[in-house]
Design an enzyme around this catalytic site. Structure first.
Site, short mmCIF file in Angstrom:
data_model
loop_
_atom_site.label_atom_id
_atom_site.label_comp_id
_atom_site.label_asym_id
_atom_site.label_seq_id
_atom_site.Cartn_x
_atom_site.Cartn_y
_atom_site.Cartn_z
CG ASP A 265 30.84 82.47 43.03
OD1 ASP A 265 29.95 81.95 42.33
OD2 ASP A 265 30.70 82.70 44.24
CD GLU B 139 29.59 78.15 41.49
OE1 GLU B 139 30.44 77.49 42.12
OE2 GLU B 139 28.77 78.90 42.02
CG ASP C 173 30.79 85.98 47.25
OD1 ASP C 173 29.96 85.11 46.92
OD2 ASP C 173 30.49 86.99 47.91
#
Length: 166
Positions: free
Chosen positions: A7, A67, A139
Site C-alpha cells: 500500500d 494498490e 496501512d
C-alpha cells in the site's frame, strides 16, 4: 504462492505477506516502512526502496501486488505519492517478481464485498480472512487486503493472458 501486498505512501508504506494455496490464505507477516519525514525527497525514496528490498529478502515472495493510488486534490502531494508508487512498483519488478496492480475499490470489493468500505471494515475483514493476524497498522491491513485481492484475482488474470496469447 507467497504474495507481497503493498500500500504505497511516502510517509507510510504498508506491506503484508500472505501464503495462498488453492483457496486457503495464511498470514505470514506485515508491517510499515516509514521513511524519515525530515529527509529530502530523494533520500526518502531511497529509504522506501531499501525497506521494500529488505522485506523481499526476508520473506522471498513469489509475486507482488500494489494498490493503485487515487488523485489527490493537492497536485504536489499527488506527484510525490506517484514518485513513491514508482519505487513501490520498481523494487519487486526489478527483483524479478510479477507485479499486479489493483484499484482501491476492487481491493475493498474483494475483501469486504463493497468498493466503498471504510478502513475499519477492511481491517476487520483482513483479520477474519487471516486468522491470527493482528495487522500492525491500518496501512499494513490495507497491504494485506491488496495481497488477498491478488490471491483472488491472479488466476483469472493468468487465464485471460493465456486466452489473449492464442
Amino acid at each position: 504462492m507467497r504474495i507481497l501486498g503493498l500500500d504505497p505512501g511516502l510517509r507510510n508504506t504498508g506491506w503484508g505477506i500472505i501464503d495462498a494455496v488453492d483457496n486457503r490464505l495464511r498470514h505470514v507477516a506485515d508491517g510499515v516502512i516509514r521513511p524519515d519525514a525530515s529527509a529530502a525527497l530523494a533520500e526518502r525514496l531511497v529509504q522506501l526502496h531499501d525497506g521494500i528490498m529488505a522485506v523481499i529478502a526476508d520473506f522471498s515472495p513469489d509475486e507482488a501486488a500494489v494498490e493503485e493510488t487515487f488523485v489527490n486534490m493537492n497536485p504536489a502531494s499527488t506527484l510525490k505519492l506517484g514518485q513513491a508508487r514508482g519505487v513501490v512498483l520498481l523494487v519487486p519488478a526489478k527483483s524479478g517478481l510479477p507485479v499486479g496492480e489493483y484499484a482501491a475499490t476492487l481491493v475493498k470489493q474483494s475483501v469486504v464485498g463493497t468498493g466503498r468500505a471504510a478502513k475499519e471494515q477492511v481491517g476487520m475483514m483482513v483479520k477474519t480472512l487471516l486468522p491470527g493476524c493482528l495487522a500492525a497498522t491500518a496501512d499494513a491491513a490495507d497491504a494485506l487486503a491488496v495481497a488477498i485481492c491478488h490471491a483472488h484475482h491472479r488466476g483469472t488474470q493468468q487465464k485471460l493472458a493465456r486466452a489473449v496469447a492464442r
